[in-house]
Scaffold this motif. Structure first.
Motif, PDB file in Angstrom:
ATOM      1  N   ALA A  44      32.843  72.140  24.520  1.00 62.72           N
ATOM      2  CA  ALA A  44      33.240  70.839  23.980  1.00 62.72           C
ATOM      3  C   ALA A  44      33.389  69.825  25.102  1.00 62.72           C
ATOM      4  O   ALA A  44      32.995  68.656  24.961  1.00 62.72           O
ATOM      5  CB  ALA A  44      34.546  70.961  23.200  1.00 62.72           C
ATOM      6  N   SER A  45      33.926  70.269  26.213  1.00 62.79           N
ATOM      7  CA  SER A  45      34.092  69.391  27.367  1.00 62.79           C
ATOM      8  C   SER A  45      32.749  69.026  27.993  1.00 62.79           C
ATOM      9  O   SER A  45      32.532  67.885  28.411  1.00 62.79           O
ATOM     10  CB  SER A  45      34.989  70.078  28.415  1.00 62.79           C
ATOM     11  N   HIS A  46      31.838  69.991  28.026  1.00 57.70           N
ATOM     12  CA  HIS A  46      30.533  69.785  28.685  1.00 57.70           C
ATOM     13  C   HIS A  46      29.519  69.068  27.793  1.00 57.70           C
ATOM     14  O   HIS A  46      28.833  68.137  28.234  1.00 57.70           O
ATOM     15  CB  HIS A  46      29.963  71.140  29.112  1.00 57.70           C
ATOM     16  N   ARG A  48      30.081  67.440  24.766  1.00 51.68           N
ATOM     17  CA  ARG A  48      30.604  66.264  24.078  1.00 51.68           C
ATOM     18  C   ARG A  48      30.027  66.086  22.666  1.00 51.68           C
ATOM     19  O   ARG A  48      29.422  65.063  22.346  1.00 51.68           O
ATOM     20  CB  ARG A  48      30.314  65.004  24.906  1.00 51.68           C
ATOM     21  N   ASP A  50      30.047  65.482  18.528  1.00 50.07           N
ATOM     22  CA  ASP A  50      30.843  64.609  17.668  1.00 50.07           C
ATOM     23  C   ASP A  50      31.875  65.424  16.896  1.00 50.07           C
ATOM     24  O   ASP A  50      32.989  64.954  16.658  1.00 50.07           O
ATOM     25  CB  ASP A  50      29.934  63.874  16.677  1.00 50.07           C
ATOM     26  N   LEU A  74      41.254  66.801  25.228  1.00 49.40           N
ATOM     27  CA  LEU A  74      40.217  66.324  26.142  1.00 49.40           C
ATOM     28  C   LEU A  74      40.115  64.803  26.094  1.00 49.40           C
ATOM     29  O   LEU A  74      40.540  64.165  25.138  1.00 49.40           O
ATOM     30  CB  LEU A  74      38.854  66.927  25.753  1.00 49.40           C
ATOM     31  N   ASP A  75      39.523  64.218  27.119  1.00 46.64           N
ATOM     32  CA  ASP A  75      39.254  62.787  27.097  1.00 46.64           C
ATOM     33  C   ASP A  75      38.187  62.511  26.038  1.00 46.64           C
ATOM     34  O   ASP A  75      37.178  63.219  25.978  1.00 46.64           O
ATOM     35  CB  ASP A  75      38.760  62.311  28.470  1.00 46.64           C
ATOM     36  N   ALA A  76      38.378  61.473  25.221  1.00 51.71           N
ATOM     37  CA  ALA A  76      37.450  61.139  24.136  1.00 51.71           C
ATOM     38  C   ALA A  76      37.063  62.401  23.365  1.00 51.71           C
ATOM     39  O   ALA A  76      35.892  62.775  23.308  1.00 51.71           O
ATOM     40  CB  ALA A  76      36.204  60.457  24.704  1.00 51.71           C
ATOM     41  N   PRO A  77      38.041  63.088  22.771  1.00 60.27           N
ATOM     42  CA  PRO A  77      37.788  64.390  22.136  1.00 60.27           C
ATOM     43  C   PRO A  77      36.956  64.292  20.863  1.00 60.27           C
ATOM     44  O   PRO A  77      37.000  63.285  20.152  1.00 60.27           O
ATOM     45  CB  PRO A  77      39.196  64.891  21.820  1.00 60.27           C
ATOM     46  N   PRO A  78      36.205  65.343  20.575  1.00 62.67           N
ATOM     47  CA  PRO A  78      35.477  65.395  19.312  1.00 62.67           C
ATOM     48  C   PRO A  78      36.447  65.705  18.172  1.00 62.67           C
ATOM     49  O   PRO A  78      37.561  66.174  18.407  1.00 62.67           O
ATOM     50  CB  PRO A  78      34.505  66.556  19.514  1.00 62.67           C
TER      51      PRO A  78
END
Length: 206
Positions: A44-46, A48, A50, A74-78
């Motif tokens: 999810a971090s790598h 990104r 939706d 996470l930053d701007a998480p899905p």
């Protein structure tokens, strides 16, 4: 626009089936698969995506609720949409409290999953009507807070153990076990051992 999806399930056959369903929808694109909660967080971090479509039980390691909490941090998480076979109140509430956009059961129609992913990506809450009412009821009537020792007593109780056997297993007196049972019965709003076990299982306490 195409909605990108990360599939998270510890069963390869289930992942294959879900991929086939999602690949049939031109508006969706599966960009990765994970078998564990740890893999889900890393991907999810790598990648990104939706939306992360995640099972609740993921074998050894962290579960879907823990993975959801980490992914949402996470930053701007899905968005995270839980898709599982488990529908106990404690698990539904736990997922929502961890930040999940919704909670669907695996026996729903494939179109419901596709629509749910689109809605989750758009920022909507995705819950079947009966699950939504249970979530609301759970928020209004929070789950009882049992101590770790009371949970231990309940687990032993669910095996059919007597007060004496529970006392021996926990290295306490039978009087102490009876005191724990009084507290458990009061918190769960029950008056029998069998009812205590039923309510505890229903609410995901054991």
């Amino acid at each position: 626009m195409t909605t990108t999806v990360l599939l998270v399930d510890d069963h390869p056959v289930v992942r294959s089936g879900l991929r086939a369903v999602l690949d049939s929808a031109p508006e969706l694109s599966v960009i990765g698969e994970a078998a564990t909660g740890e893999e889900a967080i890393a991907l999810a971090s790598h990648l990104r995506p939706d939306v992360v479509l995640c099972d609740l039980r993921l074998g050894d390691g962290i579960d879907g609720i823990q993975a959801t909490s980490a992914i949402r941090a996470l930053d701007a998480p899905p968005a995270v949409l839980i898709l599982t076979t488990f529908d106990r109140d404690a698990e539904i509430l736990g997922a929502i409290e961890a930040g999940a956009a919704g909670y669907l059961l695996k026996d729903v129609d494939p179109d419901v999953i596709i629509d749910g992913i689109q809605r989750a990506a758009a920022g909507d809450v995705v819950l079947a009507p009966d699950l939504a009412s249970r979530v609301l009821r759970g928020i209004r009537s929070p789950l009882p807070k049992l101590t770790d020792r009371e949970i231990e007593v309940l687990r032993l109780l669910s095996t059919g153990a007597t007060n004496r056997e529970i006392a021996r297993a926990l290295f306490v007196t039978e009087a102490t076990v009876k005191t724990h049972l009084v507290h458990i019965f009061t918190k769960l709003g029950v008056d029998t051992r069998s009812r205590a076990i039923h309510v505890a299982r229903e609410r995901g306490l054991i």
